[in-house]
Design an enzyme around this catalytic site. Structure first.
Site, PDB file in Angstrom:
ATOM      1  NE  ARG A   1     -11.666   3.718 -17.860  1.00 36.09           N
ATOM      2  CZ  ARG A   1     -10.439   4.184 -18.116  1.00 36.09           C
ATOM      3  NH1 ARG A   1     -10.063   5.352 -17.654  1.00 36.09           N
ATOM      4  NH2 ARG A   1      -9.583   3.466 -18.833  1.00 36.09           N
TER       5      ARG A   1
ATOM      6  CG  HIS B   1      -2.059  -1.004   1.019  1.00 44.83           C
ATOM      7  ND1 HIS B   1      -2.763  -1.549   2.067  1.00 44.83           N
ATOM      8  CD2 HIS B   1      -2.586  -1.538  -0.093  1.00 44.83           C
ATOM      9  CE1 HIS B   1      -3.682  -2.366   1.588  1.00 44.83           C
ATOM     10  NE2 HIS B   1      -3.588  -2.389   0.286  1.00 44.83           N
TER      11      HIS B   1
ATOM     12  CB  CYS C   1      -9.849   6.412 -24.828  1.00 47.16           C
ATOM     13  SG  CYS C   1     -10.737   4.883 -25.106  1.00 47.16           S
TER      14      CYS C   1
ATOM     15  CG  ASN D   1      -6.131   0.343 -20.754  1.00 46.98           C
ATOM     16  OD1 ASN D   1      -5.049   0.719 -21.175  1.00 46.98           O
ATOM     17  ND2 ASN D   1      -6.956   1.132 -20.090  1.00 46.98           N
ATOM     18  CG  ASP D   2     -10.524  -4.256 -21.900  1.00 46.33           C
ATOM     19  OD1 ASP D   2     -10.154  -5.181 -21.157  1.00 46.33           O
ATOM     20  OD2 ASP D   2     -11.328  -3.382 -21.545  1.00 46.33           O
TER      21      ASP D   2
ATOM     22  NE  ARG E   1     -16.149   2.752 -20.999  1.00 45.08           N
ATOM     23  CZ  ARG E   1     -14.987   2.257 -20.570  1.00 45.08           C
ATOM     24  NH1 ARG E   1     -14.063   1.927 -21.441  1.00 45.08           N
ATOM     25  NH2 ARG E   1     -14.751   2.122 -19.297  1.00 45.08           N
TER      26      ARG E   1
ATOM     27  CD  GLU F   1     -13.158  -1.825 -24.753  1.00 44.41           C
ATOM     28  OE1 GLU F   1     -12.282  -1.494 -23.954  1.00 44.41           O
ATOM     29  OE2 GLU F   1     -14.364  -1.636 -24.558  1.00 44.41           O
TER      30      GLU F   1
HETATM   31  C1  PEP Z   1      -9.390   0.244 -22.536  1.00 36.00           C
HETATM   32  O1  PEP Z   1      -9.750  -0.934 -22.453  1.00 36.00           O
HETATM   33  O2  PEP Z   1      -8.311   0.601 -23.055  1.00 36.00           O
HETATM   34  C2  PEP Z   1     -10.242   1.319 -21.993  1.00 36.00           C
HETATM   35  C3  PEP Z   1      -9.968   2.587 -22.224  1.00 36.00           C
HETATM   36  O3  PEP Z   1     -11.299   0.940 -21.222  1.00 36.00           O
HETATM   37  P1  PEP Z   1     -11.169   0.447 -19.693  1.00 36.00           P
HETATM   38  O4  PEP Z   1      -9.733   0.670 -19.279  1.00 36.00           O
HETATM   39  O5  PEP Z   1     -12.136   1.269 -18.927  1.00 36.00           O
HETATM   40  O6  PEP Z   1     -11.531  -0.984 -19.788  1.00 36.00           O
HETATM   41 MG    MG Z   2     -11.774  -1.400 -21.849  1.00 32.78          MG
END
Ligand code: PEP
Ligand code: MG
Length: 664
Positions: free
Chosen positions: A393, A286, A594, A546-547, A429, A523
């Protein structure tokens, strides 16, 4: 009773255990967890952690009472979800690297940064021998008021964290508050006082007994939580001893301790410490999370030698490289000062230009927008120079509550974000729950593979009334032209067509003549490969790297052991990004990014080169990314980024980027 497989990363440690406890508190039934022949009440965080339940372990839940069915259902949901982990990739600590350089101690970076200053060693409170035979009532009262004082302090910290939307800080201290109310600890301390102990010693011994339990489990993540208990030990002892809680230290000191606690860190940050070093500790602790959030350079696992460095000695902490330089000469000091001044100057210059639009040297305009989760973050983003909001988000607008927001409440929340952004546009979103994101008021059925299950837009397919309500709320914001709607986790064209149709119907019901722009998140690999077909019916595409990394590389985005390899600069992802931009261009649509890759300045030239025209970044990064754009030649980026598609790994791409477009 029911049996559940635990999917929380690292098992049932402090934060997920706090979630279980909070869930159980919502019911009058008595609930217990049973594992490996031991049982613990869900009311006791320590009891729950003491079971040593690891990820993928199967546990039994029992509930007894009037509302036992509802309690059981809620607990099963709380136990079988994965807590939301945050965007920042965890740093992985394995073993302490060896460094044989003279005068340098080598540890592990928990938060990067380069600083120099006098070293200050902190000590923990040592109690003298307890003579015993204390007045029972008096000692109980002492302990009560000390506990109340510390609870008040923690509630204050929580409130500040909440206002600043510092989610991780909030979670850590919410768990501390729960620990402080833990029946196991309180009963042990009270029993010792009943036997004549002083409140100080009773509290210390109660904590140490529980630390021993956690350390005895032989699981690093649980052992790290013993540090949270030691934190509470120190805080309550300070309150009992009446010590004003302030460290005696000069501003700019580099603080050294065996191991610091989360509240030490907040205090040190408030007193302007320059950096922190610990003999022990892990980068997933932490304290490390908080240090990264505060931007305070921090190195852990330096070994006990760090505790022998004389008080006041001038040192250099090169946290990014995990180094503590014990005997820097004047020239090194001057160099560190120079580097820091240059960094500060550069940041100031970037900040001064942040409000202006950014174009490349050859005139290609790149919109640099912000990722936000609330209207207060939107305000910060605008002040930092955001050209708009590239991703709101919405699932984070209503966390921490047990009831769903109605249409009116949602409309107000979206309107507040629009209002906070002046005349800029806002991409909102639709709700993206499931997988790693869970909402208390929307328990989802347990799934074998939640990340591959009912998440994002798929959830709306099984609960269409939820999406309808959200779309209706969105259609009532004003002015509607500034609002763009983005759909998460789309994997085929029909999903888009269906929602577009529904949106048109709702517009007609609300007597609107124009519908807002509708975009699709890219994604999953299927969406990237179908970008051309999606772009035919979408107004824009926004790549969620990210996804997209998780699904392309088949690596869990929150897996600590794979964190270094889930790199969106992998050539496979670059190929998907390139294909997305080519597909969108066939229909004259723009593409944004994003995901977290947009905030990485090393990636900016590649994304611009592949055809991305909007980057939605975390608000503190806006100035730096705009500055990066202004120094690029888009034509050169286009040409060089093609070559990157043929490289063999993310590491090779990073090296090539550093070579073509060095980061100073
Ligand atoms: C992503 O997946 O890159 C994204 C922006 O959405 P989240 O991180 O909220 O899944
Ligand atoms: Mg995502």
């Amino acid at each position: 009773s029911a049996s559940v497989r635990i999917t929380h990363r690292g098992g049932l440690h402090a934060r997920p255990a706090a979630l279980v406890r909070k869930t159980a508190q919502g019911f009058s039934s008595q609930s217990q967890l049973h594992f490996a022949g031991k049982s613990a009440s869900c009311a006791s965080l320590i009891g729950l952690m003491g079971l040593g339940i690891g990820e993928q372990d199967e546990v039994q839940v029992t509930c007894l009472g009037k509302d036992c069915d509802a309690a059981l259902q809620a607990l099963v949901a709380a136990l079988s979800v994965t807590t939301h982990e945050h965007e920042q990739a965890p740093v992985i600590v394995t073993a302490r690297p060896l460094n044989t350089e003279a005068g340098v101690l080598q540890g592990v970076c928990a938060a990067p940064g380069l600083v120099c200053g006098p070293l200050l060693r902190l000590h923990t409170i040592e109690l003298p021998q307890d003579p015993g035979n204390h007045m029972r009532e008096e000692q109980l009262q002492h302990l009560d008021s000390a506990l109340e004082q510390v609870r008040g302090e923690i509630r204050n910290t929580l409130e500040h964290a909440r206002q600043r939307k510092a989610v991780e800080e909030e979670e850590i201290f919410a768990a501390h508050l729960a620990l402080l109310e833990d029946p196991t600890l309180l009963e042990a301390a009270t029993a010792a006082i009943e036997h004549g102990s002083a409140a100080t010693h009773a509290w210390r011994d109660a904590i140490q007994a529980q630390c021993a339990v956690l350390l005895g489990l032989g699981k690093p993540l649980f052992a790290e939580r013993a540090n949270d208990l030691r934190d509470l030990q120190q805080r309550v002892l300070r309150a009992l001893l009446g010590e004003a809680w302030q460290f005696q230290m000069p501003a700019g000191a580099i603080v050294v301790a065996h191991e610091l606690t989360p509240s030490d860190l907040l205090q040190l940050s408030a007193q302007n410490a320059a950096g922190i070093c610990m003999a022990e500790g892990g980068a997933t602790s932490h304290v490390a999370i908080l240090a990264r959030g505060k931007g305070m350079p921090c190195v852990v696992a330096l070994g006990s030698a760090v505790l022998e460095v004389p008080q006041g000695q001038r040192v250099v902490l090169d946290a990014g490289n995990g180094r503590l330089e014990l005997t820097p000469d004047d020239a090194r000091h001057a160099q560190v000062h120079q580097i820091r001044e240059a960094q500060q100057q550069r940041r100031q210059q970037q900040q001064a230009q942040a409000q202006a639009a950014a174009s490349t040297l050859d005139g290609v305009g790149i919109e640099v927008a912000a990722n936000v989760a609330s209207s207060s973050e939107a305000q910060i983003a605008l002040a930092n120079g955001a050209d708009g909001v590239g991703l709101l988000r919405t699932e984070f607008l209503f966390v921490d509550r047990r009831t769903a927001p109605d249409e009116q409440e949602q409309r107000q929340a979206y309107q507040a974000v629009l209002d906070a952004m002046g005349d800029k546009s806002v991409i909102i979103r639709t709700i993206d729950v499931g997988g790693d994101k869970q909402l208390d008021y929307l328990p989802l059925p347990a799934e074998a593979n939640p990340v591959l299950g009912l998440r994002g837009i798929r959830m709306a397919q099984v609960r269409p009334e939820l999406l309808d309500q959200q779309l209706r709320a969105l259609l009532q914001v004003c002015p509607l032209q500034r609002c763009r709607i983005l759909l998460p986790m789309v994997s085929e064209v029909d999903e888009l067509l269906h929602i577009r149709q529904r949106l048109d119907q709702l517009c007609a019901e609300l007597e609107l003549t124009q519908r807002p722009e509708l975009g699709v998140m890219i994604e999953v690999p299927a969406a990237a490969l179908m970008a051309e077909q999606l772009a035919e019916h979408a107004d824009f595409l926004s790549i969620g790297t990210n996804d997209l990394s998780q699904y392309t590389l088949a690596m869990d985005r929150d897996h600590a052991g794979l964190a270094a390899r889930v790199d969106a600069l992998h050539p496979a992802l670059l190929r998907l990004i390139a294909q997305t931009c080519i597909g969108a261009a066939k229909h004259g649509r723009w593409v944004g990014v994003c995901g977290a890759l947009a905030s990485d300045p090393l990636a900016t030239p590649v994304l611009v080169g592949l055809g991305v025209r909007e980057l939605s970044v975390s608000p503190p990064q806006i100035a730096e990314i705009k500055d990066r754009v202004r120094h690029l030649d888009a034509a050169q980026c286009r040409q060089l980024s093609q070559g990157l598609l043929d490289l063999s790994s993310a590491r090779a791409v990073r090296q090539a980027c550093q070579h073509h477009w060095p980061l100073s």
